[in-house]
Design a protein around this motif. Structure first.
Motif, PDB file in Angstrom:
ATOM      1  N   ASP A 260      25.391  45.064  16.568  1.00  0.00           N
ATOM      2  CA  ASP A 260      25.133  46.474  16.451  1.00  0.00           C
ATOM      3  C   ASP A 260      26.071  47.233  17.276  1.00  0.00           C
ATOM      4  N   LEU A 261      26.092  46.699  18.417  1.00  0.00           N
ATOM      5  CA  LEU A 261      27.032  47.674  19.540  1.00  0.00           C
ATOM      6  C   LEU A 261      28.440  47.085  20.044  1.00  0.00           C
ATOM      7  N   MET A 262      28.543  45.780  19.936  1.00  0.00           N
ATOM      8  CA  MET A 262      29.740  45.197  20.251  1.00  0.00           C
ATOM      9  C   MET A 262      30.457  45.015  19.162  1.00  0.00           C
ATOM     10  N   GLY A 263      30.311  45.335  17.912  1.00  0.00           N
ATOM     11  CA  GLY A 263      31.190  45.154  16.768  1.00  0.00           C
ATOM     12  C   GLY A 263      31.114  43.653  16.436  1.00  0.00           C
ATOM     13  N   THR A 264      32.521  43.174  16.031  1.00  0.00           N
ATOM     14  CA  THR A 264      32.430  41.774  15.891  1.00  0.00           C
ATOM     15  C   THR A 264      33.212  40.954  17.084  1.00  0.00           C
ATOM     16  N   VAL A 265      32.738  39.975  17.545  1.00  0.00           N
ATOM     17  CA  VAL A 265      33.086  39.513  18.884  1.00  0.00           C
ATOM     18  C   VAL A 265      32.841  38.027  18.756  1.00  0.00           C
TER      19      VAL A 265
END
Lengths: 320, 320
Positions: free
Chosen positions: A288-293
């Motif tokens: 949700d907060l860090m996108g795709t990592v």
């Protein structure tokens, strides 16, 4: 900290060498080792390359009682269909108030939620970083580095044998040639169908879903399709279009439930998921907060699996 | 925990929105904001979308004195040649026994060793996760997940503008067309030479070398070559051979010293370092115990940079 090893194969021996090399910095000591084949050894002083095995303990319970260790390290061979006997070993250790590290994905894939609860009740720590991606930070990536983040899904290229078989077919060899190459490299087992049918990927997917998304699934809940239907002709035809089939493990939220799927997906050969070859792996977390990592690991070997166990041990030492 | 923001641009506003969204779970509150343009605001109650700015404080020192905050968050614009004024802001915060988070790579690239020492003397925490790769775990990957590991080098594709310009040339556009595309996307500044000449990559390389390898270098010590000599013809010729030039930042140990280099390297287009496009980034750490392992971030935006600051804040709250 005193350790009891259950299982002493390639990973166990690499782990013993690593502890030995770092013993001036880290006060960890293997005091007991149990294997079904070689027997049991007690009262070790750490850093022993070839421990003096005596007759095997009657049971893992008896071994743990005799071991006088604070941490049980579970390194036995996986029965992928059940997660046993590793699950029983871990329960036996919790019952004795021992911390547990496992490099065996079976328990995490089959019984994570109940094992986590048992660890909590016993007030001990439970770690399993090496169960997916050979010791590269996967579970720790989320736990340590993504505080406050919700994992909404994941996508991984996590199985080495399938990569090697597809690569062999791309070079014009047969499926079976590819399996033999993977076996020769020590990557595939004698029965490679566990990899090529997608069971290894399904177990990893279940483990990831259970830990990162509180899914309470087993490998049997995974929608699974292996690479068995791929032919050299099809793989080469795709290569001509700059595409590559990759055995991909996906987890996602769907209607409040976690769905896990394993399938040979056709990807652009420049897709990051398609570019990790051999034993290299990649996982992407959709958050949700860090996108795709994600985490990528390039050609790890048994030393890296051993390092994952070592990093779990340091983590336990820091936590308690 | 009470925060004072120095600078309130896109990242600052995204960070304020994030704190607001999570305020029921995390007790962090922005109590003061200072910008050169809008003025200074004090006594905020957190979660303010448009804070009531008054006249600017005479100095950052005065602002920090008035702020009554425990953590200073440095989000000003970088002067890449010197790292100022951010370095001065951070020193002022340390002198007031405030913890510091910076999303500004200048201080880490130019003065990390002395800032770390000042933080230690002041008994405060210093965090900077968002300075490289927009909030994806880079420094935390090593610090939190690779205990006992020595970083021997790193390789990264860390600059977005150069990726976009090279991609435009691959599509037959000119270098300047590519720069304009990157500017339109908000990725490149009005003066894009900071990116295309390799200064951004050099600053990131110096930051990585300073933190991960205790290098004590500045961007001026980096052997730097930009992408200015690349032509659309050359890029397309390479594409015909399934190659791609990528602006790569490398750090390595050489004769006991850390060397950092920035250069457009010609890579196979299926090389993991060549497959991250747009604002996506990848970094690989070359280590003694964990082999080569890295972090990949797919199309991060300002929300992810803000998350990096947020994760630093949680980390400080856990540590103190």
């Amino acid at each position: 900290m005193k350790l009891a090893l259950i299982g002493y194969g390639n990973v166990g021996r690499a782990f013993a060498r690593l502890l030995d090399a770092r013993r001036s910095t880290f006060p960890f000591r293997i005091v007991a080792i149990h294997t079904a084949r070689h027997g049991s050894a007690y009262g070790l002083r750490g850093g022993v390359p070839a421990p003096p095995f005596g007759p095997p303990a009657d049971s893992v319970e008896e071994f743990l009682d005799q071991s006088r260790a604070e941490v049980a390290v579970e390194l036995t061979t996986l029965n992928p269909a059940t997660g046993e006997p590793a699950i029983g070993h871990i329960r036996a250790a919790f019952a004795r108030r021992m911390h547990v590290i496992t490099a065996n994905k079976g328990p995490i894939a089959h019984a994570f939620a109940s094992l986590r609860e048992e660890a909590e009740r016993a007030l001990v720590e439970f770690r399993y970083e090496s169960t997916v991606m050979d010791g590269a930070p996967v579970f720790n990536m989320v736990r340590n580095n993504l505080p406050g983040v919700r994992v909404l899904g994941f996508t991984g290229a996590l199985n080495s044998t399938s990569k090697l078989v597809i690569d062999a077919m791309r070079r014009g060899l047969s499926f079976d040639d590819g399996v033999r190459e993977a076996q020769k490299m020590g990557v595939a087992e004698a029965d490679a169908s566990y990899d090529t049918d997608g069971w290894d990927s399904a177990a990893k997917g279940a483990a990831l879903a259970n830990v990162l998304m509180d899914a309470r699934v087993t490998p049997l809940d995974v929608e699974r399709r292996g690479i068995g239907r791929l032919t050299p002709e099809r793989v080469r035809e795709l290569a001509g279009n700059r595409k590559r089939p990759v055995l991909i493990t996906r987890g996602r939220l769907s209607g409040g439930k976690v769905k896990v799927r394993v399938r040979a997906e056709v990807l652009d050969e420049t897709d990051p998921l398609a570019t990790v070859q051999g034993t290299s792996n990649i996982i992407l977390f959709h958050t949700d907060l860090m996108g795709t990592v994600g985490t990528v690991s390039i050609e790890p070997g048994v030393e890296q699996t051993a390092y994952g166990v070592f990093s779990d041990l340091i983590d336990i030492a820091k936590t308690i």
